[in-house]
Design a protein around this motif. Structure first.
Motif, PDB file in Angstrom:
ATOM      1  N   ARG A 180      28.415  80.802  51.906  1.00 58.65           N
ATOM      2  CA  ARG A 180      27.374  81.759  51.519  1.00 58.65           C
ATOM      3  C   ARG A 180      26.529  81.211  50.374  1.00 58.65           C
ATOM      4  O   ARG A 180      25.305  81.438  50.311  1.00 58.65           O
ATOM      5  CB  ARG A 180      28.006  83.091  51.126  1.00 58.65           C
ATOM      6  CG  ARG A 180      28.524  83.898  52.311  1.00 58.65           C
ATOM      7  CD  ARG A 180      28.863  85.331  51.911  1.00 58.65           C
ATOM      8  NE  ARG A 180      29.240  86.106  53.089  1.00 58.65           N
ATOM      9  CZ  ARG A 180      30.463  86.264  53.521  1.00 58.65           C
ATOM     10  NH1 ARG A 180      31.472  85.678  52.857  1.00 58.65           N
ATOM     11  NH2 ARG A 180      30.718  86.976  54.591  1.00 58.65           N
ATOM     12  N   ILE A 181      27.156  80.503  49.470  1.00 58.45           N
ATOM     13  CA  ILE A 181      26.401  79.878  48.385  1.00 58.45           C
ATOM     14  C   ILE A 181      25.410  78.855  48.935  1.00 58.45           C
ATOM     15  O   ILE A 181      24.287  78.705  48.420  1.00 58.45           O
ATOM     16  CB  ILE A 181      27.364  79.217  47.374  1.00 58.45           C
ATOM     17  CG1 ILE A 181      28.191  80.286  46.661  1.00 58.45           C
ATOM     18  CG2 ILE A 181      26.603  78.372  46.369  1.00 58.45           C
ATOM     19  CD1 ILE A 181      29.242  79.733  45.720  1.00 58.45           C
ATOM     20  N   ASP A 182      25.810  78.166  50.012  1.00 57.09           N
ATOM     21  CA  ASP A 182      24.928  77.177  50.641  1.00 57.09           C
ATOM     22  C   ASP A 182      23.876  77.829  51.522  1.00 57.09           C
ATOM     23  O   ASP A 182      23.057  77.128  52.130  1.00 57.09           O
ATOM     24  CB  ASP A 182      25.751  76.206  51.490  1.00 57.09           C
ATOM     25  CG  ASP A 182      26.630  75.308  50.618  1.00 57.09           C
ATOM     26  OD1 ASP A 182      26.304  75.153  49.428  1.00 57.09           O
ATOM     27  OD2 ASP A 182      27.647  74.800  51.134  1.00 57.09           O
ATOM     28  N   GLY A 183      23.878  79.151  51.624  1.00 60.18           N
ATOM     29  CA  GLY A 183      22.847  79.865  52.383  1.00 60.18           C
ATOM     30  C   GLY A 183      23.220  80.198  53.809  1.00 60.18           C
ATOM     31  O   GLY A 183      22.344  80.595  54.588  1.00 60.18           O
ATOM     32  N   ALA A 184      24.481  80.038  54.183  1.00 56.20           N
ATOM     33  CA  ALA A 184      24.897  80.349  55.556  1.00 56.20           C
ATOM     34  C   ALA A 184      24.955  81.856  55.761  1.00 56.20           C
ATOM     35  O   ALA A 184      25.389  82.600  54.876  1.00 56.20           O
ATOM     36  CB  ALA A 184      26.267  79.726  55.847  1.00 56.20           C
ATOM     37  N   GLY A 185      24.524  82.298  56.939  1.00 60.07           N
ATOM     38  CA  GLY A 185      24.564  83.709  57.278  1.00 60.07           C
ATOM     39  C   GLY A 185      25.913  84.111  57.849  1.00 60.07           C
ATOM     40  O   GLY A 185      26.804  83.284  58.044  1.00 60.07           O
ATOM     41  N   GLU A 186      26.038  85.402  58.159  1.00 64.08           N
ATOM     42  CA  GLU A 186      27.307  85.940  58.648  1.00 64.08           C
ATOM     43  C   GLU A 186      27.729  85.291  59.957  1.00 64.08           C
ATOM     44  O   GLU A 186      28.870  84.870  60.119  1.00 64.08           O
ATOM     45  CB  GLU A 186      27.182  87.455  58.833  1.00 64.08           C
ATOM     46  CG  GLU A 186      28.506  88.165  59.049  1.00 64.08           C
ATOM     47  CD  GLU A 186      29.289  88.295  57.757  1.00 64.08           C
ATOM     48  OE1 GLU A 186      30.531  88.401  57.837  1.00 64.08           O
ATOM     49  OE2 GLU A 186      28.679  88.298  56.674  1.00 64.08           O
ATOM     50  N   PHE A 187      26.810  85.208  60.916  1.00 64.06           N
ATOM     51  CA  PHE A 187      27.156  84.660  62.222  1.00 64.06           C
ATOM     52  C   PHE A 187      27.455  83.169  62.126  1.00 64.06           C
ATOM     53  O   PHE A 187      28.349  82.673  62.816  1.00 64.06           O
ATOM     54  CB  PHE A 187      26.032  84.908  63.222  1.00 64.06           C
ATOM     55  CG  PHE A 187      26.357  84.432  64.617  1.00 64.06           C
ATOM     56  CD1 PHE A 187      27.186  85.178  65.443  1.00 64.06           C
ATOM     57  CD2 PHE A 187      25.855  83.229  65.090  1.00 64.06           C
ATOM     58  CE1 PHE A 187      27.504  84.741  66.714  1.00 64.06           C
ATOM     59  CE2 PHE A 187      26.166  82.793  66.361  1.00 64.06           C
ATOM     60  CZ  PHE A 187      26.994  83.543  67.175  1.00 64.06           C
TER      61      PHE A 187
ATOM     62  N   LEU B 165      36.366  79.399  51.575  1.00 62.11           N
ATOM     63  CA  LEU B 165      35.487  78.683  52.507  1.00 62.11           C
ATOM     64  C   LEU B 165      34.254  79.512  52.844  1.00 62.11           C
ATOM     65  O   LEU B 165      33.135  78.974  52.922  1.00 62.11           O
ATOM     66  CB  LEU B 165      36.265  78.337  53.783  1.00 62.11           C
ATOM     67  CG  LEU B 165      37.437  77.366  53.630  1.00 62.11           C
ATOM     68  CD1 LEU B 165      38.154  77.185  54.972  1.00 62.11           C
ATOM     69  CD2 LEU B 165      36.955  76.028  53.111  1.00 62.11           C
ATOM     70  N   GLU B 166      34.438  80.796  53.035  1.00 57.86           N
ATOM     71  CA  GLU B 166      33.296  81.673  53.304  1.00 57.86           C
ATOM     72  C   GLU B 166      32.382  81.766  52.092  1.00 57.86           C
ATOM     73  O   GLU B 166      31.141  81.737  52.223  1.00 57.86           O
ATOM     74  CB  GLU B 166      33.784  83.066  53.696  1.00 57.86           C
ATOM     75  CG  GLU B 166      34.554  83.120  55.001  1.00 57.86           C
ATOM     76  CD  GLU B 166      34.935  84.545  55.360  1.00 57.86           C
ATOM     77  OE1 GLU B 166      34.059  85.425  55.293  1.00 57.86           O
ATOM     78  OE2 GLU B 166      36.109  84.782  55.699  1.00 57.86           O
TER      79      GLU B 166
END
Length: 286
Positions: free
Chosen positions: A183-190, A178-179
Motif C-alpha cells: 500500500r505504501i508503494d501505491g498498490a490497490g486492493e485488487f 506485506l500488504e
C-alpha cells in the motif's frame, strides 16, 4: 508420524525388526493398492468373476472399453468432466474471495457467517435434497428452472464451507506487513489480493483443489435430482444404472468403474506437491 515409529519398530535393530517392517509395509501396500490393482486387471480382462484376483489379466482385451461406448459411458464421463471443471473453478474462486473477506476484513456479523458455514458442513445431503430441488426448479429472483441443465449441477457446488475455512485460516497466516508495504508503494486492493495474497496461498489452493475435485466428482444425489434424462447423467449416477442393468456385462461395469476412479487419482498426482505443502504448512508455522 511414521507407522514403524508408532509401533516401536524404529528403535529396534536386527533381522526380526527388519522382517517385521517388511511384513508391515507389504500389508499396507496390499490393503491400499489391492482393490485398485484388482479393478485395473479385471477391467482389461474377460473375467466373469470380479472377485477373482490376479496380477495380470488372463486374456488381455480392450473389448470392455469398446462395449462401454455402446452404453454411453463416455458421454457420462464427459458430463462429469464438464460439471467438475466448471464447478471446481467456481468453487475455488468463491473460496478465495470469501476467505479474503473473512481473513483480512472486519465487519459486523462475521462470527455468524463463520458459524453458518460450519452449519452447512454438518447437514447431510439427504436433508437438503427436497429444498434444493425446489430452489433449482424456480431460482429465486431470476425465476429460472435449472432442472435438467448443467448449471443446476454446477451452482450448488460453487460454494463449499470446507474450502472457504481452509483458505481463511491459511490467509490469516500471511504477514500483514506485506500488504502495508504494498500500500505504501501505491498498490490497490485488487492488486494486493492478486499479486501478494493469492500467490502465497498456493499450498492451500492445492488442498482445496484436491478435496474439491473429489467432492464434486463423487456427487451422486445432486446429479440424480437435477437430471431429467440419461443424457445429462454423470458417471457416478450412470454406474448405478449399469449395475442394475442385467444386459450389461460385468466387464463393462468394471471398465466404467475404472474410468470413474482414474480422474481422482490424476487430480491428486497433479496437485500433490501443493497438497502436501498445504497439509504440512500449519505444522511449521508459529
Amino acid at each position: 508420524m511414521r507407522f514403524d515409529s508408532a509401533l516401536g519398530l524404529e528403535s529396534r535393530r536386527g533381522p526380526a525388526a527388519t522382517a517385521a517392517k517388511v511384513v508391515l509395509y507389504a500389508a499396507m501396500v496390499l490393503v491400499f493398492t489391492g482393490p485398485l490393482l484388482g479393478l485395473l486387471v479385471s477391467a482389461f480382462g474377460r473375467t466373469l468373476d470380479p472377485t477373482a484376483f490376479s496380477l495380470w489379466p488372463d486374456d488381455f482385451t480392450l473389448d470392455n472399453f469398446v462395449l462401454a461406448k455402446d452404453q454411453n459411458v463416455y458421454l457420462y464421463l464427459l458430463n462429469s468432466f464438464v460439471v467438475v471443471g466448471f464447478g471446481l473453478l467456481l468453487q475455488m474462486l468463491v473460496s478465495v474471495f470469501a476467505a479474503y473477506a473473512l481473513a483480512r476484513k472486519r465487519f459486523r456479523g462475521m462470527t455468524f457467517v463463520m458459524l453458518l458455514m460450519l452449519a452447512t458442513m454438518m447437514l447431510p445431503e439427504e436433508i437438503i435434497a427436497i429444498p434444493l430441488s425446489l430452489v433449482l426448479a424456480d431460482l429465486p429472483v431470476l425465476h429460472l428452472d435449472l432442472i435438467g441443465t448443467y448449471a443446476g449441477m454446477i451452482l450448488p457446488v460453487g460454494a463449499w464451507g470446507f474450502s472457504i475455512l481452509v483458505m481463511t485460516e491459511f490467509m490469516k497466516e500471511v504477514p500483514v506487513e506485506l500488504e502495508e508495504a504494498a500500500r505504501i508503494d501505491g498498490a490497490g486492493e485488487f492488486r494486493i489480493f492478486a499479486t501478494i495474497i493469492v500467490p502465497l496461498c498456493r499450498p492451500a489452493l492445492g488442498v482445496i483443489g484436491v478435496f474439491g475435485f473429489t467432492m464434486i466428482w463423487d456427487q451422486y444425489l445432486l446429479p440424480l435430482i437435477v437430471s431429467t434424462d440419461s443424457t445429462t447423467w454423470t458417471l457416478p449416477v450412470a454406474l448405478r444404472s449399469l449395475r442394475s442393468n442385467e444386459e450389461v456385462g460385468i466387464g463393462v461395469l468394471l471398465a466404467a468403474s475404472l474410468l470413474a476412479l482414474l480422474p481422482s487419482i490424476i487430480a491428486f498426482l497433479a496437485f500433490q506437491r501443493q497438497f502436501m505443502r498445504g497439509l504440512t504448512s500449519g505444522a511449521v508455522k508459529g
